[in-house]
Design a protein around this motif. Structure first.
Motif, short mmCIF file in Angstrom:
data_model
loop_
_atom_site.label_atom_id
_atom_site.label_comp_id
_atom_site.label_asym_id
_atom_site.label_seq_id
_atom_site.Cartn_x
_atom_site.Cartn_y
_atom_site.Cartn_z
N LEU A 1 0.87 -1.21 0.02
CA LEU A 1 0.11 0.10 0.03
C LEU A 1 0.82 1.29 -0.14
CD1 LEU A 1 -2.59 -1.13 2.68
CD2 LEU A 1 -2.80 -1.25 0.28
N SER A 2 0.56 2.39 -0.94
CA SER A 2 1.49 3.53 -1.07
C SER A 2 1.19 4.14 0.02
CB SER A 2 1.11 3.96 -2.40
OG SER A 2 -0.08 4.59 -2.42
N ALA A 3 1.95 5.27 0.23
CA ALA A 3 1.71 6.59 1.35
C ALA A 3 0.40 6.97 1.08
CB ALA A 3 2.88 7.53 1.47
N GLU A 4 0.04 7.03 0.07
CA GLU A 4 -1.18 7.82 -0.51
C GLU A 4 -2.46 6.98 -0.36
OE1 GLU A 4 1.36 7.82 -2.58
OE2 GLU A 4 2.29 9.42 -1.89
N TYR A 5 -2.40 5.54 -0.20
CA TYR A 5 -3.59 4.79 -0.21
C TYR A 5 -4.50 5.38 0.75
CZ TYR A 5 -6.25 0.72 0.42
OH TYR A 5 -7.13 -0.36 0.39
N TRP A 6 -4.25 5.58 2.08
CA TRP A 6 -5.13 5.84 2.79
C TRP A 6 -5.89 7.30 2.87
CZ3 TRP A 6 -6.47 1.90 5.34
CH2 TRP A 6 -5.91 0.62 5.53
N GLN A 7 -5.61 8.09 2.18
CA GLN A 7 -6.16 9.36 1.59
C GLN A 7 -7.71 9.07 1.57
OE1 GLN A 7 -4.08 11.51 -1.32
NE2 GLN A 7 -2.32 11.66 -0.12
N PHE A 8 -8.58 9.91 2.14
CA PHE A 8 -10.06 9.65 2.00
C PHE A 8 -10.72 10.97 2.05
CE2 PHE A 8 -14.03 7.69 3.78
CZ PHE A 8 -14.20 6.64 2.80
N SER A 9 -11.77 10.77 1.09
CA SER A 9 -12.64 12.12 0.71
C SER A 9 -13.77 12.17 1.81
CB SER A 9 -12.99 12.36 -0.48
OG SER A 9 -13.98 11.37 -1.00
N PRO A 10 -14.26 13.30 2.24
CA PRO A 10 -15.34 13.40 2.96
C PRO A 10 -16.73 13.09 2.18
CG PRO A 10 -14.29 15.36 3.25
CD PRO A 10 -13.67 14.60 2.30
N SER A 11 -16.62 13.31 0.70
CA SER A 11 -17.90 12.99 0.09
C SER A 11 -18.03 11.61 -0.03
CB SER A 11 -17.69 13.48 -1.51
OG SER A 11 -16.56 13.00 -2.01
N ALA A 12 -16.89 10.69 -0.27
CA ALA A 12 -16.67 9.36 -0.01
C ALA A 12 -17.34 8.81 1.15
CB ALA A 12 -15.48 8.63 -0.52
N GLU A 13 -16.99 9.36 2.25
CA GLU A 13 -17.51 8.89 3.73
C GLU A 13 -18.91 9.21 3.70
OE1 GLU A 13 -16.71 9.71 8.20
OE2 GLU A 13 -15.15 9.77 6.83
N ALA A 14 -19.50 10.29 3.09
CA ALA A 14 -21.07 10.48 3.04
C ALA A 14 -21.70 9.57 2.39
CB ALA A 14 -21.36 11.81 2.67
N ALA A 15 -21.12 9.22 1.03
CA ALA A 15 -22.02 8.28 0.35
C ALA A 15 -21.91 6.72 0.92
CB ALA A 15 -21.16 8.10 -1.02
N LEU A 16 -20.71 6.17 1.49
CA LEU A 16 -20.73 5.03 2.09
C LEU A 16 -21.51 5.07 3.29
CD1 LEU A 16 -16.99 4.39 1.63
CD2 LEU A 16 -18.85 3.10 0.55
N SER A 17 -21.92 6.11 4.11
CA SER A 17 -22.36 6.14 5.38
C SER A 17 -23.87 5.98 5.13
CB SER A 17 -21.98 7.53 6.13
OG SER A 17 -20.60 7.34 6.55
N ARG A 18 -24.19 6.40 4.15
CA ARG A 18 -25.73 6.58 3.94
C ARG A 18 -26.34 5.11 4.19
NH1 ARG A 18 -24.85 10.53 -0.21
NH2 ARG A 18 -24.75 8.98 -1.91
N ARG A 19 -25.68 4.20 4.14
CA ARG A 19 -26.26 2.71 4.15
C ARG A 19 -26.46 2.45 5.61
NH1 ARG A 19 -26.29 -1.30 0.78
NH2 ARG A 19 -26.97 0.33 -0.64
N VAL A 20 -25.80 3.31 6.59
CA VAL A 20 -26.08 2.81 8.08
C VAL A 20 -26.63 3.86 8.81
CG1 VAL A 20 -23.85 1.31 7.83
CG2 VAL A 20 -23.59 4.07 8.49
N GLN A 21 -27.26 5.00 8.03
CA GLN A 21 -28.22 5.95 8.62
C GLN A 21 -29.54 5.39 8.96
OE1 GLN A 21 -26.83 9.14 9.43
NE2 GLN A 21 -24.69 8.30 8.36
N PRO A 22 -30.04 5.86 10.11
CA PRO A 22 -31.36 5.32 10.60
C PRO A 22 -32.53 5.89 9.66
CG PRO A 22 -30.57 7.25 12.05
CD PRO A 22 -29.31 6.83 11.13
N ASP A 23 -32.25 7.14 8.71
CA ASP A 23 -33.28 7.18 7.81
C ASP A 23 -33.29 6.72 6.58
OD1 ASP A 23 -31.26 8.80 7.32
OD2 ASP A 23 -32.22 10.65 7.20
N GLU A 24 -32.45 5.71 6.28
CA GLU A 24 -32.09 5.43 4.88
C GLU A 24 -33.32 4.47 4.48
OE1 GLU A 24 -30.06 4.28 1.27
OE2 GLU A 24 -30.06 5.92 2.62
N GLN A 25 -33.98 4.74 3.67
CA GLN A 25 -35.31 3.94 3.10
C GLN A 25 -35.24 2.71 2.81
OE1 GLN A 25 -38.29 5.38 3.25
NE2 GLN A 25 -37.15 7.03 4.21
#
Length: 384
Positions: free
Chosen positions: A207-231
């Motif tokens: 894994l490169s030094a840049e591998y763990w970089q992560f975007s807030p938009s990606a976290e928001a997209a992935l997090s929708r699956r675990v939100q209590p209001d997800e339909q």
């Protein structure tokens, strides 16, 4: 927080019956210095919670983050380097370094993030938080220690209490993809049944030094699956050689561990997939590829369907730069292989697993990954 500002404290929860594990585990943590925290009542009723209370207070002076490990694990090569990079990318989060390969929610959330090309997966707010290796900012770690102190040791399972603490405290929790910790194939101290293994583990990840970089938009997209209001929140499960859709219904009081799932062919329309698309792709695979003739079609179809549903789901949270054909450049072959291998190994019925020869097992992995690619392409076409 910059990489240079991260100072990590490490505690290892230890039971004396596993004393032979400690020297290699401490060595593999290097150059991190790990403190060994022994069960304060090793002859009492088994309780990981009892030792966790001490471990979360065993914070080294000057630390910014505290890691608690359990003594029935193995670490990836280059553990300290990869862990430091992961914390730098998510310094305010709780970070799990492991998830159990057939947990009802977190294992799928990890697989979905891996197939989509992301290095972290937001974890469930209701399923137990994996604590084989868990990191928190020091201030939060102290709050967790205070929280655990108020819970009787007889509760036993610290992971059930950690998810409650993080949920009530508003602490976001992510899992590393791939995991930095794997579980040994040993009986647990408490005696939980089953086999224990990581969802996505590469013993020596490149894994490169840049591998763990992560975007807030990606976290928001992935997090929708675990939100209590997800339909329509769901996971895909391989269970006893069958592919199931598992609806998530937070707030209903249903136990996370319940054994009920919806058979994929009866309910896949609810997640935007047609049975005919899945079956057509499966039949085309066997017509055009030189697969082992001995491979059992019943099992292969279930593995293909699971892969197809995973691919069609993962493409909805893909990286922007991902091409229409899976895998995108960020998903290495080893990572995808680990995703499918652990899914099949954990999801086959014992009798089916015993019947498979070595070559058939490898062929099943290939079938599952072909299903992922087909589901990804179909999902891409739908969303493009």
């Amino acid at each position: 927080m910059t990489s240079a500002e991260i100072r990590l404290s490490v505690a290892i929860m230890h039971h004396p019956r596993r004393r032979e594990r400690i020297p290699p585990l401490v060595r593999d943590c290097a150059p991190l210095t790990a403190r060994v925290v022994t069960d304060p009542d090793p002859d009492g009723v088994p309780s990981p919670l009892r030792t966790a209370k001490v471990a979360w207070r065993s914070i080294q002076d000057g630390a910014t983050h505290h890691l608690v490990l359990q003594d029935d694990i193995v670490l990836v090569q280059g553990f300290a380097t990869q862990l430091h990079r992961a914390i730098t990318a998510r310094p305010e989060h709780g970070i799990s370094l492991y998830s159990h390969w057939d947990s009802p929610q977190n294992s799928y959330l990890i697989r979905r993030a891996a197939i989509a090309g992301w290095s972290f997966a937001p974890l469930s707010r209701s399923e137990w938080t994996p604590t084989q290796g868990f990191v928190l900012p020091v201030a939060v770690a102290r709050d967790l220690a205070d929280f655990l102190d108020g819970i009787p040791d007889e509760v036993k399972d610290d992971d059930e209490m950690v998810v409650r603490f993080c949920r009530e405290s508003g602490i976001p929790v992510v899992g590393t993809v791939p995991h930095l910790v794997d579980h040994r194939f040993d009986p647990t101290i408490v005696g939980h049944p089953g086999r224990f293994h990581a969802t996505v583990f590469l013993p020596a990840p490149a894994l490169s030094a840049e591998y763990w970089q992560f975007s807030p938009s990606a976290e928001a997209a992935l997090s929708r699956r675990v939100q209590p209001d997800e339909q329509m929140a769901y996971t895909v499960q391989m269970h006893r050689s069958r592919c199931l859709l598992r609806p998530l219904r937070p707030g209903t009081g249903e136990p996370v561990e319940h054994g009920f799932g919806w058979y994929w062919a009866d309910h896949c329309g609810l997640v935007g997939v047609t049975v005919s698309d899945v079956l057509d792709g499966f039949e085309h695979l066997f017509e055009t590829q030189d697969l082992l003739p001995a491979l059992h079609w019943r099992i292969a179809l279930e593995v293909w369907a699971a892969g197809y549903l995973l691919g069609a789901d993962a493409v909805t949270v893909r990286r922007v730069e991902a091409a229409g054909i899976w895998p995108p450049a960020t998903v290495g072959a080893g990572l995808a292989q680990a995703v499918m291998t652990s899914w099949i190994a954990s999801g086959l019925a014992e009798l089916d697993a015993a019947r498979l020869a070595g070559d058939e097992g490898a062929a099943l992995v290939a079938v599952g990954l072909a299903g992922v690619a087909q589901g990804w392409l179909s999902g891409w076409q739908e969303t493009s």
